[in-house]
Design a protein around this motif. Sequence first.
Motif, short mmCIF file in Angstrom:
data_model
loop_
_atom_site.label_atom_id
_atom_site.label_comp_id
_atom_site.label_asym_id
_atom_site.label_seq_id
_atom_site.Cartn_x
_atom_site.Cartn_y
_atom_site.Cartn_z
N TYR A 1 1.21 7.29 0.33
CA TYR A 1 2.34 7.52 1.24
C TYR A 1 2.06 7.00 2.66
CZ TYR A 1 4.02 10.31 -2.64
OH TYR A 1 4.44 10.71 -3.88
N PRO A 2 0.88 7.23 3.26
CA PRO A 2 0.62 6.57 4.55
C PRO A 2 0.67 5.05 4.47
CG PRO A 2 -0.96 8.31 4.17
CD PRO A 2 -0.19 8.17 2.90
N MET B 1 3.26 2.88 6.70
CA MET B 1 2.75 1.79 7.53
C MET B 1 3.43 0.47 7.17
SD MET B 1 -1.24 0.87 8.15
CE MET B 1 -1.51 2.56 8.67
N LEU C 1 -7.09 2.02 4.07
CA LEU C 1 -6.48 3.16 3.38
C LEU C 1 -6.53 2.96 1.86
CD1 LEU C 1 -3.36 3.83 5.65
CD2 LEU C 1 -5.36 5.28 5.37
#
Length: 539
Positions: free
Chosen positions: A288-289, A293, A395
């Motif tokens: 999800y991040p 982004m 990430l």
Amino acid sequence: MSTKNQTMRAVLLAAALAAPALALPQDDAEVAVSGQRLEETAAKLGDSVREADAELRAVRERATKELLPLRERLGALRSELIAAEDANREAARLKSEDASALLRLTRSIDAKKKQTSRLSALLNEYVNNFRSRTHIAEKAVYADLIGAAESALGDADLSQSDIFVRQLAVLDASFARISELPGGLVVEGSALDPDGIERRGKFVIVGPAGVFRSEDGKVVGTAERELERTLPVIKTFSEEVDTVHASTLVASGTGQLPVDITGNKAHKIASTKETLVEHVQKGGAIIYPILVMAALALLVALYKWISFLFLRGASKKKVKGLTDAVAEGDADSAKRRAAEIKGPIGGMLQAGVANMERSRDLMEDSMYEKVLVSKTSLNSWLPFIAVCAASAPLLGLLGTVTGIINTFKQITIFGSGDVKSLSGGISEALITTKFGLIVAIPSLLLHAYLSRRARGMVTKMEANAVHFANEVARSDKFGEAAEARRRVATAPMMAPEHEVARAQVTEILSDILGPLSNDPQATLAPGGGSGNGVSEKEA
């Protein structure tokens, strides 16, 4: 031979008896007696010699008579010996040949044993392949044959020929199956419907494809194998027409057979398909991040691209009109033409036109100020895209690490044999890395493209600024010549430079040294001498 020996012993005895008489002579009477005795002895010896000689001749004659048969016997024995030696050599040769033949036979037997073992291994491998390649619906048909062939290898009471018989029975059955399979093989048996309920029915197997129809006709589909299931699992058709054709084929024995060109893997392929949302959800919390982004980087890039798209540049025609007005010395026309140029280049040139009648440094600084302001505006938000391009793979790597950790936790709990229990952690590890790269690569390319556009605009501004400054410098009205004329025009109205400088220095010294004198009203004389209240010592 024995008579001759006796004669020789008699002669020796007589000689021994005569020796004392010869050694010890006595008187004449004794000598005569001794001579008489000697003669008698000699006569006896002569008789003995003659007897011995006669006996010797007799012995020789008898020996001659006995020697001839012995020689003949010896020749016969020698002939027998030669024959025996020849027979012995022949027997040795035959023995050597027999040993060689035995060795060859032993080697042949060993080779036959190896061939037999190899053939048995090949037949066993064929049995295993036949078991794994037959359709799951046929397992019950060939279960007994395959079981007998496999159990024969571990049965010590069976001979190799008995093992071959059982293995060849499977081979014969496979040949019969090959001949029947192209026309369709009908097998009765049980299968599990999509709800997991066992149903009786018929299978029709053609090549690798197999379809099933239950006895009541309610379940029709392809029969497939699934792990941990001993019975075939029925996969229903997605098209109604395929269901009708398959049901007709099984019921009547003739008709059209729906064929899966993927080798009965269409259902498995369909089961692996997933929507984008399902695919994203397998990435875990880290995905999800990365998506946020990606969305922000895309919005910023779209905004900057639209702003660059509507950003106007300076046409060569308008810039030339401005420089021509500067060369002609028409300030009003230059201001008007500079106002016609839009965008950051136009603002910079307007600032230059507004200060072109002043010093060159001031004009250039004013234009450079506009360049810096425009450069900051053009490069705004671009570092955010660069940060997204650099952070997204990190990430993704973080998601990979967490996914691998979860995988090892599952291995600790369930072991490494359950693949399904490990797929979640592996999916999380791979999906986050995938989306991290998907976000990073376009972001990096967009940042490079937009940065190039910004640098290009700044370069154009600098080029136009230099060109404008050079044109102003070459102008007779606004250039260095105009500045020199202004200095000459204002020169009579001003004191000489050295007088102005002297007056300024005098004023400064008066302000500094005035409070140090005794006379508060004392000041330095304009000529440099001391005033009324300033002593030389204090000065």
